[in-house]
Design a protein around this motif. Sequence first.
Motif, PDB file in Angstrom:
ATOM      1  N   ALA A 179      20.677 137.482  -9.367  1.00 28.82           N
ATOM      2  CA  ALA A 179      20.845 136.320  -8.480  1.00 28.82           C
ATOM      3  C   ALA A 179      20.697 135.042  -9.303  1.00 28.82           C
ATOM      4  O   ALA A 179      21.477 134.114  -9.162  1.00 28.82           O
ATOM      5  CB  ALA A 179      19.822 136.362  -7.356  1.00 28.82           C
TER       6      ALA A 179
ATOM      7  N   PHE B 270      14.141 136.626  -9.331  1.00 33.23           N
ATOM      8  CA  PHE B 270      15.554 136.723  -8.965  1.00 33.23           C
ATOM      9  C   PHE B 270      16.365 137.500  -9.994  1.00 33.23           C
ATOM     10  O   PHE B 270      17.585 137.505  -9.946  1.00 33.23           O
ATOM     11  CB  PHE B 270      16.150 135.311  -8.777  1.00 33.23           C
ATOM     12  CG  PHE B 270      15.960 134.756  -7.385  1.00 33.23           C
ATOM     13  CD1 PHE B 270      14.887 135.127  -6.606  1.00 33.23           C
ATOM     14  CD2 PHE B 270      16.869 133.855  -6.834  1.00 33.23           C
ATOM     15  CE1 PHE B 270      14.701 134.620  -5.320  1.00 33.23           C
ATOM     16  CE2 PHE B 270      16.701 133.341  -5.558  1.00 33.23           C
ATOM     17  CZ  PHE B 270      15.611 133.724  -4.805  1.00 33.23           C
TER      18      PHE B 270
ATOM     19  N   ARG C 146      24.585 141.150  -1.541  1.00 39.92           N
ATOM     20  CA  ARG C 146      25.147 139.969  -0.845  1.00 39.92           C
ATOM     21  C   ARG C 146      25.569 138.897  -1.854  1.00 39.92           C
ATOM     22  O   ARG C 146      26.709 138.448  -1.871  1.00 39.92           O
ATOM     23  CB  ARG C 146      24.084 139.413   0.106  1.00 39.92           C
ATOM     24  CG  ARG C 146      24.446 138.139   0.802  1.00 39.92           C
ATOM     25  CD  ARG C 146      23.226 137.494   1.471  1.00 39.92           C
ATOM     26  NE  ARG C 146      22.466 138.427   2.268  1.00 39.92           N
ATOM     27  CZ  ARG C 146      21.217 138.829   1.947  1.00 39.92           C
ATOM     28  NH1 ARG C 146      20.598 138.367   0.880  1.00 39.92           N
ATOM     29  NH2 ARG C 146      20.591 139.690   2.714  1.00 39.92           N
ATOM     30  N   ASP C 147      24.641 138.521  -2.724  1.00 43.87           N
ATOM     31  CA  ASP C 147      24.967 137.522  -3.748  1.00 43.87           C
ATOM     32  C   ASP C 147      26.048 138.075  -4.678  1.00 43.87           C
ATOM     33  O   ASP C 147      26.979 137.362  -5.067  1.00 43.87           O
ATOM     34  CB  ASP C 147      23.749 137.214  -4.642  1.00 43.87           C
ATOM     35  CG  ASP C 147      22.574 136.599  -3.907  1.00 43.87           C
ATOM     36  OD1 ASP C 147      22.206 137.093  -2.829  1.00 43.87           O
ATOM     37  OD2 ASP C 147      22.000 135.629  -4.431  1.00 43.87           O
TER      38      ASP C 147
ATOM     39  N   TRP D  30      18.851 135.683   5.222  1.00 47.48           N
ATOM     40  CA  TRP D  30      17.870 134.860   4.482  1.00 47.48           C
ATOM     41  C   TRP D  30      16.586 135.657   4.244  1.00 47.48           C
ATOM     42  O   TRP D  30      15.572 135.084   3.869  1.00 47.48           O
ATOM     43  CB  TRP D  30      17.560 133.566   5.240  1.00 47.48           C
ATOM     44  CG  TRP D  30      18.751 132.754   5.655  1.00 47.48           C
ATOM     45  CD1 TRP D  30      18.965 132.189   6.897  1.00 47.48           C
ATOM     46  CD2 TRP D  30      19.877 132.359   4.855  1.00 47.48           C
ATOM     47  NE1 TRP D  30      20.145 131.493   6.913  1.00 47.48           N
ATOM     48  CE2 TRP D  30      20.730 131.590   5.679  1.00 47.48           C
ATOM     49  CE3 TRP D  30      20.261 132.593   3.530  1.00 47.48           C
ATOM     50  CZ2 TRP D  30      21.942 131.045   5.213  1.00 47.48           C
ATOM     51  CZ3 TRP D  30      21.462 132.062   3.081  1.00 47.48           C
ATOM     52  CH2 TRP D  30      22.283 131.301   3.906  1.00 47.48           C
TER      53      TRP D  30
ATOM     54  N   ARG E 257      20.051 125.646   6.083  1.00 42.16           N
ATOM     55  CA  ARG E 257      20.122 126.987   6.689  1.00 42.16           C
ATOM     56  C   ARG E 257      19.815 126.888   8.192  1.00 42.16           C
ATOM     57  O   ARG E 257      20.592 127.300   9.023  1.00 42.16           O
ATOM     58  CB  ARG E 257      19.129 127.935   6.019  1.00 42.16           C
ATOM     59  CG  ARG E 257      19.361 128.095   4.517  1.00 42.16           C
ATOM     60  CD  ARG E 257      18.683 129.308   3.942  1.00 42.16           C
ATOM     61  NE  ARG E 257      17.237 129.292   4.090  1.00 42.16           N
ATOM     62  CZ  ARG E 257      16.427 130.226   3.612  1.00 42.16           C
ATOM     63  NH1 ARG E 257      16.927 131.274   2.967  1.00 42.16           N
ATOM     64  NH2 ARG E 257      15.120 130.147   3.759  1.00 42.16           N
TER      65      ARG E 257
ATOM     66  N   TYR F 109      11.226 127.516   3.850  1.00 39.92           N
ATOM     67  CA  TYR F 109      11.336 127.933   2.448  1.00 39.92           C
ATOM     68  C   TYR F 109      11.570 126.704   1.569  1.00 39.92           C
ATOM     69  O   TYR F 109      12.575 126.008   1.722  1.00 39.92           O
ATOM     70  CB  TYR F 109      12.484 128.940   2.353  1.00 39.92           C
ATOM     71  CG  TYR F 109      12.817 129.478   0.986  1.00 39.92           C
ATOM     72  CD1 TYR F 109      11.882 130.140   0.211  1.00 39.92           C
ATOM     73  CD2 TYR F 109      14.112 129.357   0.488  1.00 39.92           C
ATOM     74  CE1 TYR F 109      12.222 130.654  -1.042  1.00 39.92           C
ATOM     75  CE2 TYR F 109      14.461 129.872  -0.748  1.00 39.92           C
ATOM     76  CZ  TYR F 109      13.506 130.513  -1.509  1.00 39.92           C
ATOM     77  OH  TYR F 109      13.845 131.016  -2.740  1.00 39.92           O
TER      78      TYR F 109
ATOM     79  N   TRP G  37      21.639 123.676   1.300  1.00 35.79           N
ATOM     80  CA  TRP G  37      22.025 124.785   0.410  1.00 35.79           C
ATOM     81  C   TRP G  37      23.443 124.580  -0.115  1.00 35.79           C
ATOM     82  O   TRP G  37      24.375 124.305   0.656  1.00 35.79           O
ATOM     83  CB  TRP G  37      21.910 126.123   1.178  1.00 35.79           C
ATOM     84  CG  TRP G  37      20.474 126.579   1.224  1.00 35.79           C
ATOM     85  CD1 TRP G  37      19.405 125.850   1.695  1.00 35.79           C
ATOM     86  CD2 TRP G  37      19.939 127.813   0.736  1.00 35.79           C
ATOM     87  NE1 TRP G  37      18.249 126.572   1.526  1.00 35.79           N
ATOM     88  CE2 TRP G  37      18.537 127.775   0.951  1.00 35.79           C
ATOM     89  CE3 TRP G  37      20.494 128.946   0.147  1.00 35.79           C
ATOM     90  CZ2 TRP G  37      17.696 128.834   0.586  1.00 35.79           C
ATOM     91  CZ3 TRP G  37      19.660 129.999  -0.206  1.00 35.79           C
ATOM     92  CH2 TRP G  37      18.274 129.941   0.012  1.00 35.79           C
TER      93      TRP G  37
ATOM     94  N   TRP H  97      25.300 132.722  -7.041  1.00 30.19           N
ATOM     95  CA  TRP H  97      26.004 132.661  -5.760  1.00 30.19           C
ATOM     96  C   TRP H  97      26.469 131.227  -5.478  1.00 30.19           C
ATOM     97  O   TRP H  97      27.576 130.999  -4.971  1.00 30.19           O
ATOM     98  CB  TRP H  97      25.056 133.179  -4.667  1.00 30.19           C
ATOM     99  CG  TRP H  97      25.635 133.395  -3.311  1.00 30.19           C
ATOM    100  CD1 TRP H  97      26.952 133.443  -2.963  1.00 30.19           C
ATOM    101  CD2 TRP H  97      24.888 133.609  -2.105  1.00 30.19           C
ATOM    102  NE1 TRP H  97      27.073 133.671  -1.610  1.00 30.19           N
ATOM    103  CE2 TRP H  97      25.818 133.775  -1.073  1.00 30.19           C
ATOM    104  CE3 TRP H  97      23.529 133.679  -1.804  1.00 30.19           C
ATOM    105  CZ2 TRP H  97      25.432 133.998   0.259  1.00 30.19           C
ATOM    106  CZ3 TRP H  97      23.142 133.904  -0.490  1.00 30.19           C
ATOM    107  CH2 TRP H  97      24.075 134.071   0.532  1.00 30.19           C
TER     108      TRP H  97
HETATM  109  C1  BGC Z   1      18.058 133.981   0.065  1.00 33.66           C
HETATM  110  C2  BGC Z   1      18.946 135.217   0.137  1.00 33.66           C
HETATM  111  C3  BGC Z   1      19.487 135.533  -1.240  1.00 33.66           C
HETATM  112  C4  BGC Z   1      18.345 135.649  -2.240  1.00 33.66           C
HETATM  113  C5  BGC Z   1      18.843 135.805  -3.670  1.00 33.66           C
HETATM  114  C6  BGC Z   1      16.971 134.206  -0.966  1.00 33.66           C
HETATM  115  O1  BGC Z   1      16.210 133.017  -1.126  1.00 33.66           O
HETATM  116  O2  BGC Z   1      17.493 133.718   1.319  1.00 33.66           O
HETATM  117  O3  BGC Z   1      20.029 134.983   1.027  1.00 33.66           O
HETATM  118  O4  BGC Z   1      20.218 136.722  -1.200  1.00 33.66           O
HETATM  119  O5  BGC Z   1      17.560 134.475  -2.207  1.00 33.66           O
HETATM  120  O6  BGC Z   1      19.644 134.727  -4.036  1.00 33.66           O
END
Ligand code: BGC
Length: 385
Positions: free
Chosen positions: A26, A33, A39-40, A188, A288, A294, A300, A368
């Motif tokens: 990510a 991360f 998803r990402d 999320w 979001r 958060y 975002w 992402w």
């Molecule tokens: C987000 C997720 C995402 C993850 C990795 C989280 O903070 O809410 O949607 O997949 O980070 O990027």
Amino acid sequence: MDRNTLLKKSIQIILENQDASGSFPASPSFPRFRFCWPRDGIFTACGALASGHAESTRRFLLWMDKTLLKHKEIVYSLKNKLDSGITLTESDFLPARFTMDGDIEPTVSGDVPFYFTKWPKIYSLNGIDNGNSWPNFQTDCYGAWLWGICHYAKTTGDYKILEECSESISLTIEYLKLTWEMPCYDPWEEYGQERAIGTLGSIAGGLIAINEFKNDPDITNWIEKIRSILRDAASSCNFLPKYVGSTDIDGNSLWLFIPYGVFDFNDPLTLATVKQVEEQLLFGGVKRYRKDVYYGGGEWIVLTCWLSWYYTAIGEYARAEELLKWCEEHTESDGLFPEQIFDHLNYPDIKDEWETKWWHESPAPLLWSHAMYIIACKALKDATE
Ligand code: BGC
């Protein structure tokens, strides 16, 4: 940074960070991360595709295929456990993220992400959360995977990949059949006791995409069932809310319109939902949701690009452009996109707490974010040239 330079930088970040296995972290610079979230990963791979690097997308898709098959026992035993009524734990579900090699990360006891203790009501999942691991049960990412592989096949004409990955595609459909109605963590990774609209929409989107190839009447009925749940959820507020039973808006509802096509652009529900996103979440960039805590809840990059992508799709090019410009004005000095921008926080006081307890800044580069920027720029360029 100007668009061309930022686009070059974005694709470089994506390609250079693709692991030898095919997966994408990510974010390479944020220790928590350095995992691959499907998803990402799907959208990152589609970012590579949008900039002409189909071979990188293919490598990622084959990594997904291999990873799913490696863990197919989870799906088989979930079926048996559900049939026999055994109590489930989080490890009975496919995870939300894998190591770069496609393994499931070990649960590290004692290393509890602090938000579990801070917002237990939001972050704990009654009955199936063991309280000391990542909020792993998230089904939206498996819908995204189905959409992503079909998108790649249609864009490149490389339909062979659907054959190559047919076993993992069937496994995914089987997994979604078992889990789609269950509450789970949303896109999320929060509100695990709810049925998120973003999750149901992503599942429907994946099914719509794969059913273009399968033409399976059971899948068609299933999609209609999801649509009707979504319409019912909207009945009390007249727009798609964050989750079934909520009347709040979430920026990820945009995904249902583009790319998933769960509702048409001219459907009154689409128009009403986008209006709520604009009225409640647009502060230059897109948040979001209004109660997002958060890092204090900023704007975002991924969602801002998403709204731009939507505007391009409906022919509102000037608005699409404005959002891309906003993103360009909000890179870090070296052209890196973070996860979020802290211009208009929902809860400014909470940001410091996250920075002390989690990571000292918003993770950057977030792959992402770079991918969505590429996708939205390409959409606008293709539409206006
Ligand atoms: C987000 C997720 C995402 C993850 C990795 C989280 O903070 O809410 O949607 O997949 O980070 O990027």
